[in-house]
Write a protein that holds these residues in place. Structure first.
Motif, PDB file in Angstrom:
ATOM      1  N   GLY A  29       0.819  -1.211   0.000  1.00  0.00           N
ATOM      2  CA  GLY A  29       0.000   0.000   0.000  1.00  0.00           C
ATOM      3  C   GLY A  29       0.847   1.253   0.000  1.00  0.00           C
ATOM      4  N   ASP A  30       2.056   1.152  -0.568  1.00  0.00           N
ATOM      5  CA  ASP A  30       3.027   2.249  -0.542  1.00  0.00           C
ATOM      6  C   ASP A  30       2.779   3.183  -1.727  1.00  0.00           C
ATOM      7  N   GLY A  31       1.873   4.125  -1.532  1.00  0.00           N
ATOM      8  CA  GLY A  31       1.566   5.048  -2.616  1.00  0.00           C
ATOM      9  C   GLY A  31       0.383   5.932  -2.282  1.00  0.00           C
ATOM     10  N   LEU A  32      -0.044   6.695  -3.271  1.00  0.00           N
ATOM     11  CA  LEU A  32      -1.098   7.691  -3.124  1.00  0.00           C
ATOM     12  C   LEU A  32      -2.074   7.592  -4.286  1.00  0.00           C
ATOM     13  N   PHE A  33      -3.239   8.222  -4.103  1.00  0.00           N
ATOM     14  CA  PHE A  33      -4.168   8.334  -5.231  1.00  0.00           C
ATOM     15  C   PHE A  33      -4.958   9.629  -5.136  1.00  0.00           C
ATOM     16  N   GLU A  34      -5.472  10.054  -6.266  1.00  0.00           N
ATOM     17  CA  GLU A  34      -6.361  11.201  -6.360  1.00  0.00           C
ATOM     18  C   GLU A  34      -7.557  10.802  -7.213  1.00  0.00           C
ATOM     19  N   THR A  35      -8.763  11.102  -6.746  1.00  0.00           N
ATOM     20  CA  THR A  35      -9.974  10.906  -7.535  1.00  0.00           C
ATOM     21  C   THR A  35     -10.468  12.270  -7.987  1.00  0.00           C
ATOM     22  N   MET A  36     -10.645  12.436  -9.299  1.00  0.00           N
ATOM     23  CA  MET A  36     -10.916  13.755  -9.885  1.00  0.00           C
ATOM     24  C   MET A  36     -12.191  13.715 -10.719  1.00  0.00           C
ATOM     25  N   ARG A  37     -12.955  14.778 -10.661  1.00  0.00           N
ATOM     26  CA  ARG A  37     -14.182  14.862 -11.453  1.00  0.00           C
ATOM     27  C   ARG A  37     -13.860  15.252 -12.891  1.00  0.00           C
ATOM     28  N   ASP A  51      -1.605  19.517  -6.860  1.00  0.00           N
ATOM     29  CA  ASP A  51      -0.990  20.145  -5.681  1.00  0.00           C
ATOM     30  C   ASP A  51      -1.030  19.203  -4.486  1.00  0.00           C
ATOM     31  N   ARG A  52      -2.201  18.590  -4.262  1.00  0.00           N
ATOM     32  CA  ARG A  52      -2.323  17.690  -3.108  1.00  0.00           C
ATOM     33  C   ARG A  52      -1.487  16.432  -3.309  1.00  0.00           C
ATOM     34  N   LEU A  53      -1.437  15.945  -4.539  1.00  0.00           N
ATOM     35  CA  LEU A  53      -0.609  14.778  -4.816  1.00  0.00           C
ATOM     36  C   LEU A  53       0.855  15.081  -4.539  1.00  0.00           C
ATOM     37  N   THR A  54       1.320  16.243  -4.981  1.00  0.00           N
ATOM     38  CA  THR A  54       2.710  16.630  -4.752  1.00  0.00           C
ATOM     39  C   THR A  54       3.001  16.729  -3.258  1.00  0.00           C
ATOM     40  N   ALA A  55       2.096  17.352  -2.508  1.00  0.00           N
ATOM     41  CA  ALA A  55       2.281  17.472  -1.059  1.00  0.00           C
ATOM     42  C   ALA A  55       2.319  16.096  -0.405  1.00  0.00           C
ATOM     43  N   GLY A  56       1.463  15.198  -0.874  1.00  0.00           N
ATOM     44  CA  GLY A  56       1.457  13.849  -0.328  1.00  0.00           C
ATOM     45  C   GLY A  56       2.739  13.103  -0.630  1.00  0.00           C
ATOM     46  N   CYS A  57       3.269  13.295  -1.838  1.00  0.00           N
ATOM     47  CA  CYS A  57       4.542  12.667  -2.198  1.00  0.00           C
ATOM     48  C   CYS A  57       5.666  13.167  -1.293  1.00  0.00           C
ATOM     49  N   VAL A  58       5.666  14.447  -1.011  1.00  0.00           N
ATOM     50  CA  VAL A  58       6.684  15.007  -0.116  1.00  0.00           C
ATOM     51  C   VAL A  58       6.578  14.348   1.264  1.00  0.00           C
ATOM     52  N   THR A  59       5.350  14.187   1.755  1.00  0.00           N
ATOM     53  CA  THR A  59       5.154  13.548   3.058  1.00  0.00           C
ATOM     54  C   THR A  59       5.669  12.118   3.063  1.00  0.00           C
ATOM     55  N   LEU A  61       8.039  10.927   1.217  1.00  0.00           N
ATOM     56  CA  LEU A  61       9.414  10.860   0.706  1.00  0.00           C
ATOM     57  C   LEU A  61       9.460  10.140  -0.642  1.00  0.00           C
ATOM     58  N   LEU A  62       8.469  10.450  -1.466  1.00  0.00           N
ATOM     59  CA  LEU A  62       8.305   9.830  -2.772  1.00  0.00           C
ATOM     60  C   LEU A  62       8.517  10.894  -3.850  1.00  0.00           C
ATOM     61  N   PRO A  63       9.341  10.650  -4.867  1.00  0.00           N
ATOM     62  CA  PRO A  63       9.562  11.662  -5.909  1.00  0.00           C
ATOM     63  C   PRO A  63       8.244  12.033  -6.584  1.00  0.00           C
ATOM     64  N   PRO A  64       7.834  13.306  -6.565  1.00  0.00           N
ATOM     65  CA  PRO A  64       6.577  13.689  -7.213  1.00  0.00           C
ATOM     66  C   PRO A  64       6.664  13.493  -8.722  1.00  0.00           C
ATOM     67  N   PRO A 103      12.652   0.519   0.807  1.00  0.00           N
ATOM     68  CA  PRO A 103      12.567   0.667  -0.645  1.00  0.00           C
ATOM     69  C   PRO A 103      13.948   0.632  -1.283  1.00  0.00           C
ATOM     70  N   PRO A 104      14.014   0.475  -2.606  1.00  0.00           N
ATOM     71  CA  PRO A 104      15.306   0.488  -3.289  1.00  0.00           C
ATOM     72  C   PRO A 104      15.920   1.882  -3.261  1.00  0.00           C
ATOM     73  N   GLU A 105      17.225   1.960  -3.491  1.00  0.00           N
ATOM     74  CA  GLU A 105      17.901   3.262  -3.507  1.00  0.00           C
ATOM     75  C   GLU A 105      17.378   4.135  -4.631  1.00  0.00           C
ATOM     76  N   GLN A 106      17.175   3.542  -5.802  1.00  0.00           N
ATOM     77  CA  GLN A 106      16.652   4.270  -6.952  1.00  0.00           C
ATOM     78  C   GLN A 106      15.178   3.897  -7.155  1.00  0.00           C
ATOM     79  N   VAL A 107      14.316   4.861  -6.890  1.00  0.00           N
ATOM     80  CA  VAL A 107      12.876   4.614  -6.972  1.00  0.00           C
ATOM     81  C   VAL A 107      12.366   4.967  -8.370  1.00  0.00           C
ATOM     82  N   GLN A 108      11.598   4.066  -8.949  1.00  0.00           N
ATOM     83  CA  GLN A 108      10.903   4.326 -10.209  1.00  0.00           C
ATOM     84  C   GLN A 108       9.410   4.155  -9.955  1.00  0.00           C
ATOM     85  N   PRO A 109       8.707   5.255  -9.688  1.00  0.00           N
ATOM     86  CA  PRO A 109       7.284   5.147  -9.350  1.00  0.00           C
ATOM     87  C   PRO A 109       6.467   4.518 -10.479  1.00  0.00           C
TER      88      PRO A 109
END
Length: 271
Positions: A29-37, A51-59, A61-64, A103-109
């Motif tokens: 469950g290591d990730g985020l999602f956004e539901t958009m109209r 914007d919210r996705l980027t903020a969540g990625c920062v929280t 420690l995931l490359p936006p 996680p691995p040193e080099q992350v590929q989302p």
């Protein structure tokens, strides 16, 4: 859901899309999602969601993800699917990794964008039962749309099993937080209030717009005051639903307020 989706830079038929079995979103469950109209073949609030996705990625420690790429992906999927009105879901995981938590040193989302057509009917009113699950407003993870959604899934399942439509979650102090997949708006003492994020409410996009426009205010609502609530609604990026009851307390209607909310959020008025 439509038969097409966008996955890691490519449009593919949903039946052919594949997620690697070592993907951390699937395993942890290591990730985020956004539901958009989606309305009139566009995503009107795309930048808010990014914007919210980027903020969540920062929280986390995931490359936006690159915004230009995501904007292009949204446009490409809208055109390819022919979707005019409905929803899109953007899912971002930390990608593949070795066994274990680190996680691995080099992350590929892993990036995936799916879409679905709108249903014809406006969602009906809901009856809420109080969940045994508690929202922790002090946790940074309460402010991201994490793929770890199991407490909300269980809250909804248990509420339905008990004869309700959805679950009302409180914080550890007994304050109203939110529903399983929506923010809460309540008429209390003649004004429209919504629980603050400190009480466990997710910072929803529709909620933020209402606060910015001065159409509601943040206020803690102890559950002990629920009988003082005159009317209420669940609000998300996709819908507005009236609350008819919370446990044994019956709520009233406020048709004028609901019309104003629906017109502001979605440009439509319920018939």
């Amino acid at each position: 859901m439509t038969s097409l989706l966008w996955l890691n830079g490519e449009l593919v038929p949903a039946s052919e899309a594949r997620i690697d079995p070592t993907d951390r979103g699937l395993l942890l469950g290591d990730g985020l999602f956004e539901t958009m109209r989606v309305a009139a073949s566009c995503v009107p609030l795309l930048e808010r969601h990014l914007d919210r996705l980027t903020a969540g990625c920062v929280t986390l420690l995931l490359p936006p993800p690159d915004r230009i790429m995501l904007r292009r992906a949204v446009g490409d999927l809208l055109v390819a699917s022919g979707l005019e009105d409905g929803s899109m879901r953007l899912t971002v995981t930390r990608g593949c990794g070795p066994r274990g938590l680190r996680p691995p040193e080099q992350v590929q989302p892993t990036l995936m964008l799916t879409c679905a057509a709108a249903t014809e009917a406006i969602p009906g009113p809901v009856r809420l039962g109080v969940s045994r699950y508690v929202r922790d407003g002090s946790s940074p993870l309460s402010q991201v749309k994490s793929l770890n959604y199991l407490p909300m899934v269980m809250a909804r399942m248990e509420a339905v099993a008990a004869g309700y439509d959805d679950a009302l979650l409180l914080d550890a102090q007994g304050n109203v937080a939110e529903a399983s997949a929506a923010n809460i708006l309540l008429m209390l003492e003649g004004r429209l209030v919504t629980p603050p994020v400190e009480d466990g409410a997710l910072s929803g996009t529709s909620r933020a717009r209402l606060l910015e426009a001065g159409l509601c205010v943040e206020q803690s609502v102890p559950f002990t005051r629920i009988r003082e609530v005159g009317a209420g609604w669940l609000v998300s990026a996709l819908s507005l639903q009236s609350i008819v009851s919370v446990e044994t307390h019956e709520l009233g209607e406020d048709a004028g307020q609901e019309r104003a909310l629906r017109a502001f959020l979605f440009g439509t008025v319920a018939s």
